[in-house]
Design a protein around this motif. Structure first.
Motif, mmCIF file in Angstrom:
data_model
loop_
_atom_site.group_PDB
_atom_site.id
_atom_site.type_symbol
_atom_site.label_atom_id
_atom_site.label_comp_id
_atom_site.label_asym_id
_atom_site.label_seq_id
_atom_site.Cartn_x
_atom_site.Cartn_y
_atom_site.Cartn_z
ATOM 1 N N THR A 180 -4.585 -1.252 8.752
ATOM 2 C CA THR A 180 -4.078 -0.585 7.558
ATOM 3 C C THR A 180 -4.868 0.691 7.282
ATOM 4 O OG1 THR A 180 -5.526 -1.933 6.196
ATOM 5 C CG2 THR A 180 -3.260 -2.705 6.487
ATOM 6 N N PRO B 111 -0.337 5.364 3.483
ATOM 7 C CA PRO B 111 -0.523 4.570 4.700
ATOM 8 C C PRO B 111 0.259 5.166 5.868
ATOM 9 C CG PRO B 111 0.906 3.424 3.156
ATOM 10 C CD PRO B 111 0.441 4.662 2.477
ATOM 11 N N GLN C 65 -5.108 4.745 6.205
ATOM 12 C CA GLN C 65 -4.449 5.676 5.303
ATOM 13 C C GLN C 65 -5.040 7.058 5.489
ATOM 14 O OE1 GLN C 65 -4.085 4.278 1.183
ATOM 15 N NE2 GLN C 65 -5.308 2.540 1.826
#
Length: 134
Positions: free
Chosen positions: A34, A63, A36
């Motif tokens: 994950t 993201p 970003q």
């Protein structure tokens, strides 16, 4: 860095602003990671050592998924509001990967030197109505 007209500095209300980034290559990373990209304005222009604004209200986190080759749109209206007023910050933004050290992701976006992949900001604004002027 972006060109910023005097009209937008003083007499316009920014309604919407979208930063468009074009990947120079497919975004690399692990599935399920994950990562970003954080976008924030800078406080002063010191080149590569320019300090970014640390207030979270002026930071946008978007993201990004591995393998993305499409244009990445990031809403940056609050960042552009700092470019206005009597004491504006310089008209450029700082981008960084988050989490910075604990991600296997790598993003490579086009720059002004990459033909067809130049980043841009699309701004929707309203000018003040000249009440009382014939």
């Amino acid at each position: 860095r972006f060109p910023w007209s005097n009209r937008l500095k003083d007499s316009a209300t920014i309604i919407r602003a979208t930063l468009q980034l074009m990947p120079a290559a497919p975004l690399q990373g692990l599935n399920g990671d994950t990562a970003q990209v954080l976008v924030r304005p800078v406080l002063a222009d010191f080149g590569a050592k320019s300090p970014g604004v640390t207030t979270t209200g002026f930071t946008t986190a978007t993201p990004l998924l591995p393998g993305t080759t499409d244009t990445v749109d990031i809403e940056v209206r609050t960042q552009l509001n700092t470019w206005q007023g009597s004491k504006p910050v310089p008209p450029f933004m700082l981008m960084q990967l988050s989490p910075e050290v604990s991600s296997f992701s790598r993003f490579t976006f086009g720059s002004t030197r990459t033909p067809g992949k130049v980043p841009r900001i699309i701004v929707t604004y309203a000018l003040k109505f000249p009440f009382g002027e014939p």
